[in-house]
Design an enzyme around this catalytic site. Structure first.
Site, PDB file in Angstrom:
ATOM      1  N   GLU A   1      -1.676   4.946  -6.367  1.00  0.00           N
ATOM      2  CA  GLU A   1      -0.951   5.140  -7.636  1.00  0.00           C
ATOM      3  C   GLU A   1      -0.641   6.603  -7.910  1.00  0.00           C
ATOM      4  O   GLU A   1      -1.081   7.164  -8.921  1.00  0.00           O
ATOM      5  CB  GLU A   1      -1.756   4.537  -8.789  1.00  0.00           C
ATOM      6  CG  GLU A   1      -1.889   3.025  -8.688  1.00  0.00           C
ATOM      7  CD  GLU A   1      -2.781   2.412  -9.780  1.00  0.00           C
ATOM      8  OE1 GLU A   1      -3.433   3.171 -10.486  1.00  0.00           O
ATOM      9  OE2 GLU A   1      -2.793   1.183  -9.886  1.00  0.00           O
TER      10      GLU A   1
ATOM     11  N   GLU B   1      -1.500  -4.910  -6.575  1.00  0.00           N
ATOM     12  CA  GLU B   1      -2.545  -5.223  -7.554  1.00  0.00           C
ATOM     13  C   GLU B   1      -1.924  -6.122  -8.616  1.00  0.00           C
ATOM     14  O   GLU B   1      -1.022  -5.706  -9.326  1.00  0.00           O
ATOM     15  CB  GLU B   1      -3.096  -3.940  -8.198  1.00  0.00           C
ATOM     16  CG  GLU B   1      -3.673  -2.957  -7.185  1.00  0.00           C
ATOM     17  CD  GLU B   1      -4.271  -1.704  -7.838  1.00  0.00           C
ATOM     18  OE1 GLU B   1      -4.403  -1.677  -9.075  1.00  0.00           O
ATOM     19  OE2 GLU B   1      -4.583  -0.750  -7.097  1.00  0.00           O
TER      20      GLU B   1
HETATM   21 ZN   LIG Z   1      -5.003   0.232 -10.069  1.00  0.00          ZN
END
Ligand SMILES: [Zn+2]
Ligand SMILES: [Zn+2]
Ligand SMILES: [Zn+2]
Lengths: 643, 643, 643
Positions: free
Chosen positions: B145, B323
């Protein structure tokens, strides 16, 4: 048993010495017994390092004593003079943004700074040595309002060093480092994001991290910070006790929860607190805007009582109001005047909850400096301010009132500072707080007309109570779990009971894992405050709920029939944050099962029983009809023999 | 064409090794194909500099592989251990207030720091060398991320130095300084307030200026910052490719727009993103409060789909959800549980948009550290959590579902990171954002039942589309202007199209200056959100409008008859921010002119076509009647053969 | 008496030299007389230390002069080039959080920095020496918008040192320290929290204290900071006067009140201000949201007029609008376009209040840098923008309009910068401000159709007025108290009149202690804005009220019959913040007692009398019927002979 007494806070150093005698005379005439002095006077006592000016303080105490007044003498450590800072430039606390909190007001010190501890020990020793046996000094106060202005948490170098040592002691090792760093890594789950430490000196304070720090890290820092305050106060207490037999007190501030008041209270003889109902309603009660409007001139109907009951526990029975608001204050967003009658009502409410003394803050409004807009009993021109007359009335009424008598309430509510920190570290939903949850429960008990004891989580006489409320105790030691299961009282638990182990981890088996309660919380969720969920039969869930696996009797359920509150034996587990209606239902149910009489008091009316009297308080400005007792005027107190 | 697959994120280092085999068995049994591991494990792999602990990771991969699971192996650079920081104390990013962003969570590094780049290269090399040919490692993930927690923009010394060099390269000179500072001064209009520089080393980062800095300065800093992320990732990608043939991915985060995802994507084989519909609705979608309430347990009906379509472009066709939220998360202001059915719906929606795989985050809820309240497929006690069953259902349904098939949508929507930054630098009116504008257009397309391709501004096959939406492209290179004019599609432009040149200056002739479009924006104004202006025939302008000089056909006009949207040939220019009704009218008009069928879907219902199926999604909790198709239950998915 | 004139702000350095002549030609053709230039041009005049480029500026002035235009030449000290900062790295102001306010925009200097003062003196000398006798330079401007972007208060080391010296001079001593620190301690009441100083060098700036600093300390810092601006400007003024006889001006910014505009004005010949009605309505007027919506395209009906009247006082009769908004600006939260007619209306309103000149900001919209979205009379492509035509109309109308004539209004309103600071230091209730209070009074006078003179508190011809309003003067010197009691006008005082002595202490006898007014304020309270209190007969108290002991005639009282406003002789004391209705009642009463005609103007309509004409302004977008005069169209001006 002692006589209920009134007092006042006074600053002789603020006024010409010529005025002291007349002030003392008027205090005595008003019927005051106590005068608190000295707590901000370091600069006048020791204007330069080691150069003492005792004369004025000697004379001030003498003048007061000569008029029959007893002195509460404060140690002046909340306001170290500028020269103390010059000697210890790094003694300032540092805020979470990394900025030193500068000289120029008060409480400008970090509890962890060794140099400032030494300076404090020195000045306290000087005070205690000089006045420890002074006959007019009837009590001591340490410092002033620990924690006020958010001063418990400091991110200074001194705090960092002390925190590392504190952790070492918590994770002791036989050999390396003086501490077992692997034990800490395990306890905190530092593996999570490669946060493992090799040494305690790797550990920083948990501020300014990129995203939220490890909750175990923050909770440890919160506990450490609390301990620093306790230790600092203990240092003062131990010194004073070497020189004086007078009782020791500290004046706690309303809703300052950053340190453990019980722990600190163990080193005191009397707990006192500073009660500013109107200021608090605006800046810390957390009441809704509607209530802020409705009670703007009366104060919250439960907030003061909550603290009264809390400090009765902190003082192990002995407690005062050290500062009682007598008119408008200066520091809230809005500072209205009390409605006529409220100064008297607030004073009597403290006595109804067992206060030994109530002291007004302050004698005369100071025309200078930070609190120049803070009303006193006198105006700056020494004329009587509005509060004076109400104090006079209370003094008159006290004359033939019963003495302070210890009494145990039928209901106990557990309040736990550690739980407050755990919720603060991890509220899960915006705006959720442990204090708010406990206050909501307290309000429900009050609406039911019940007198309440607030108790710490390690209270050892749970069997004294017929009903015990223990909401939100995020960590529950095994001893407490066992005690609640066995105490015989009807016990209300949850939400979040025992949801974390001692280091802020979720325990397995899943919470609450209470002996005798077949309930498991399988899922937690926080909810938008504007998305309440209905409870069957009345009331709503707001903000937080859990999903329960259970094998008990459903007490409350939602519209889909999912259990919200479950009874198993004497234990009820509530897996949600209920609104007033929900809590009223739960309280009524507990009372009925324990055979405890309860009422449904009119809105804004409260009552409290002492050993001999029942007191009624009307927080409304309008009169209210009390069934069978006639009309209780607005802002009024009614005393009856106990029913 | 590949089979659609499911997966999960797993952290073997969080659990006893004894548990791994049973975990792997249950994963396989559930029907999962992929397991992502390793991305936060630096500390366990290299606990001290140069001292490696590979054994546990070797064994974890082996155990997973032994159960038929394929591993996505993450490089662990998002969580450098404390000792890395000790070696490079200035590697931390610095926030816009000038404060270093400390160790104690994750992403604690500045992309511009040369020392941290070296450490990253070293650890990535170690990972790649050891596992590059491991048969169980089916894919790689770089870091985690990028940009999450606002970590793209850093105001550190390292960033300042790198920014100066980056600028030198952008304004090259034959001789002095390695750069032509006069060219920069001219390009930025530094004459404006005597801001001319004499040397590139005069240039500071654009934070903490007295009033707003030069927008050209800020935009350059935004572009630089994006390039730093791209370079950092390229460094990792180049290393991994030396040792491995497995495809390379990165897991982008929802609405992180501070770096150019397309540019970074060029160095990847598969784009993946992390989809948390409920958390996002609360903290980043930008939906109104009413929709936040309405979709609190379902998520926004368009936000996930938008990202699905975006990452299909970023991955040039190949993309995953790395995710997928399987239950309540821990990090949003409020963290409710998904409505029953939504985990399945979200998963299917990803597949409907072309995902090759959907991985749930995470396998088992961690009972410790920052994400202890983040649900997994399993509870902390290893019992199945609510999401488990929905994942099982999807796994079952996937068995006889078609494979992933590439398909080109009839409609394209251009999304341009550079435009996002330009709007952020200069929104002109409070609350206006490019992302918001594009999402509003996307919503309109979705309400019309259209499947959409999101494309970058340099997409070279515009002729594939019948309708193209290109709102808000503040800078349009000549090539793009030409391509849109010539592509043959019905094209919607504006507001603010081509409003700035490459260096954030207003071009003359005035914007948009598009070939084939006789429209000139003569004036721009931003409007209070509570002062919308009516559009004749329905709809409103909100927030922003332009005054148009034009010689075309008026498509929309205000109540005074002033043109708001104008058509010239295949181009429509909309000189305002239209509300939903306005955008629906524009979309309908474009569809009709291009002969594209469109619908008006029931509120909260969406659809998406793959090569063989039409998917229907009901984001409402209540059932909806689909005309001619019967009832679609709340939170449900319906699959039909393509019409 | 002089002719009313128009002008414009121009930046020759922003445009190719080839364009200057054509620009000048069009300016002259439009009917402009004045062109302001130079105030941001330091970098182009002195690109490197001591190396001057005068040629372009010489030629620019010449070109303008050749077209009959007069130049206002600005000193360029608001934008020191980067090399000035390199020579004086500590010249930056420091914000209250302790952060230097960096280079990259404008006003990046601390007024107290000696090095920057020297640089300023040097460049001003160069400008004055070169252009002091230039025939085309018809006036000078010092710097630009002192105080804009919150630049008066600086917490730098330079400010700290200068503050200590300033205090020494305020508390002079014969011997020690050059100052009498005990006198300061006494004056500030530093005994309060042991804040006594031993030396002036102990005194820090009043930021980042733990809780609020001593209000005396803050007020002293505010006064000091104002004096620093005045001194800085005086330095420039004295230099220019050595070389030039042209009048001296400075362009004040709307609602910048951190320095004393009167005091600074004493060193000027002409006061000018920068009038941005639409930007101001959004970011500083303090109007309610409803008015922000209603007047979004017209601006507040009183805010400009207030400043016009203020700067007439500051300039002792001579004043201009130096920057007049001609279209949308770029810097407000929302930046709408003016309604058609408003540019003309605003211009005429300035003339109606006595302006000698109105200059539009700016000639041509700059396509680059910070203000690229700020409209000019011309668009970036040199076409006429919307405001151009309205300016042309005014130029046409001015031709046969009367000259500027001095006139004294019948009503005076005192505005005192020191009171503004005192309220800011201690508002007592959230949101209460002196500026807001005075503006509320000004609005009431305007609604009554009255022309107003704003005057400083030391104005010496109070007898010229029939009605004087003096609300909120927290400190009133004895001379002012006496003058008001004796001036013969009907005087409105309060709330908070004379509530503090010169050092921010409450005086005893209690306030207001005015000769001839038997009123004592016994208690002050601030009120929630959502808890207004009704006034008998109409109107409400909002936010603030006092309790009055008095022996006069009650003018207003609350529902309980407690006095709110009391008359004693010619003095009325109002002990509360009244709403519009309350203030209208008070104004009507004052007018009737002084025999002054007053009206009740239609909503949104205003009027103003010059020596020969009465002007009517309609701030509504719709037409309004003026009784007996017919219809006044929306956004229109009507000129009549004086009644
Ligand atoms: Zn995450
Ligand atoms: Zn206090
Ligand atoms: Zn300006």
């Amino acid at each position: 048993m002692s006589k209920r007494e009134l007092g006042v806070c006074y600053y002789p150093e603020h006024w010409p010495e010529a005025q002291w005698a007349e002030d003392a005379r008027r205090m005595a005439e008003l019927g005051l017994a106590w005068v608190r002095i000295g707590e901000f006077a370091w600069g006048r006592v020791e204007p330069r390092p080691g150069q003492f000016n005792w004369g004025w303080l000697d004379r001030a105490i003498e003048v007061l004593g000569a008029h029959g007044l007893k002195v509460v003498l404060g140690t002046p450590t909340a306001t170290p003079p500028k020269w103390v800072l010059d000697r210890h430039p790094d003694m300032l606390a540092v805020d979470a943004q990394g900025r030193p909190r500068k000289f120029g007001s008060r409480r400008h010190y970090c509890f962890s700074h060794p140099g400032y501890r030494q300076e404090s020990a020195r000045i306290v020793t000087e005070f205690a040595r000089r006045y420890g046996r002074n006959l007019h000094v009837g009590a001591w106060q340490t410092d002033n309002e620990y924690g006020c202005h958010d001063t418990v948490l400091s991110y200074s170098d001194a705090a960092r060093t002390a925190f590392r040592d504190w952790l070492r002691a918590r994770f002791p090792a036989q050999d390396r480092n003086g501490g077992d760093i692997e034990a800490l890594n395990r306890a905190w789950g530092n593996v999570f994001w490669s946060m493992d430490y090799e040494d305690f000196d790797d550990i920083d304070l948990p501020n300014l991290t990129v995203t939220e720090p490890n909750p175990a890290h923050v909770l440890a820092f919160r506990r450490f910070s609390s301990d620093q305050v306790v230790q600092y106060n203990r240092m003062q207490a131990e010194i004073i006790r070497q020189y004086s037999d007078a009782p020791l007190s500290h004046n706690y501030m309303g809703r300052v929860t950053e340190f453990d008041h019980y722990k600190l209270g163990e080193d005191l003889d009397i707990a006192t607190w500073d009660s500013y109902p109107l200021g608090f309603l605006e800046d810390r009660v957390g009441a809704g805007v509607e209530d802020q409007r409705r009670f703007a001139r009366q104060g919250d109907p439960d907030f003061q009582a909550f603290h009264h009951d809390l400090y009765r526990a902190v003082g192990r029975g002995r407690w005062w109001v050290m500062e009682q608001q007598p008119g408008p204050v200066n520091w809230a967003p809005y500072n209205p005047a009390p409605a006529p009658g409220m100064v008297r009502l607030w004073t009597w409410e403290a006595f109804a909850h067992g206060a030994e003394a109530v002291c007004y803050f302050r004698w005369r409004q100071a025309p200078f400096a930070q609190e120049q807009m803070h009303a006193g009993l006198l105006r700056p021109d020494s004329a009587e301010a509005e509060g004076f007359d109400e104090a006079r009335q209370v003094a008159f009424e006290l004359a033939d009132a019963p003495d302070v008598q210890p009494v145990t309430a039928p209901v106990a509510l557990i309040f736990d500072y550690d739980a407050e920190w755990a919720w603060a570290v991890q509220p899960h939903g915006k705006g959720l707080s442990y204090f708010g949850l406990v206050l909501d429960h307290y309000r429900a008990l009050r609406r039911a007309g019940l007198s309440v004891d607030i108790i710490p989580p390690d209270h050892d006489a749970l069997a004294d109570y017929r009903v015990i409320l223990a909401p939100g105790l995020m960590h529950m030691p095994a001893r407490l779990k066992q005690a609640l299961a066995e105490c015989g009282a009807q016990v209300l638990l949850g939400p979040r009971s025992a949801a974390r182990d001692a280091h802020m981890n979720i325990p397995v088996p899943l919470p609450p894992a209470l002996p005798g309660l077949k309930v498991t919380v399988s899922r937690c969720e926080s909810l938008r405050p504007d998305l309440p969920e209905a409870i069957e039969g009345g009331g709503q869930i707001t903000g937080y709920r859990e999903h329960l696996e259970h094998d008990g009797q459903v007490v409350l359920q939602d519209a889909q029939g999912r259990a919200l509150a479950v009874r198993d034996g004497n234990l009820v587990y509530m897996g949600a944050w209920g609104d007033a209606r929900a809590l009223d239902r739960l309280v009524a149910d507990l009372c009925e099962r324990s055979g405890l009489a309860h009422m449904a008091l009119p809105d804004g009316v409260r009552c409290r029983d002492t050993a001999s009297e029942r007191f009624w308080f009307n927080y409304n400005t309008e009169a209210v009809d009390l069934p069978g007792m006639g009309e209780l005027p607005g802002c009024a107190v009614l005393r009856q023999p106990c029913p």
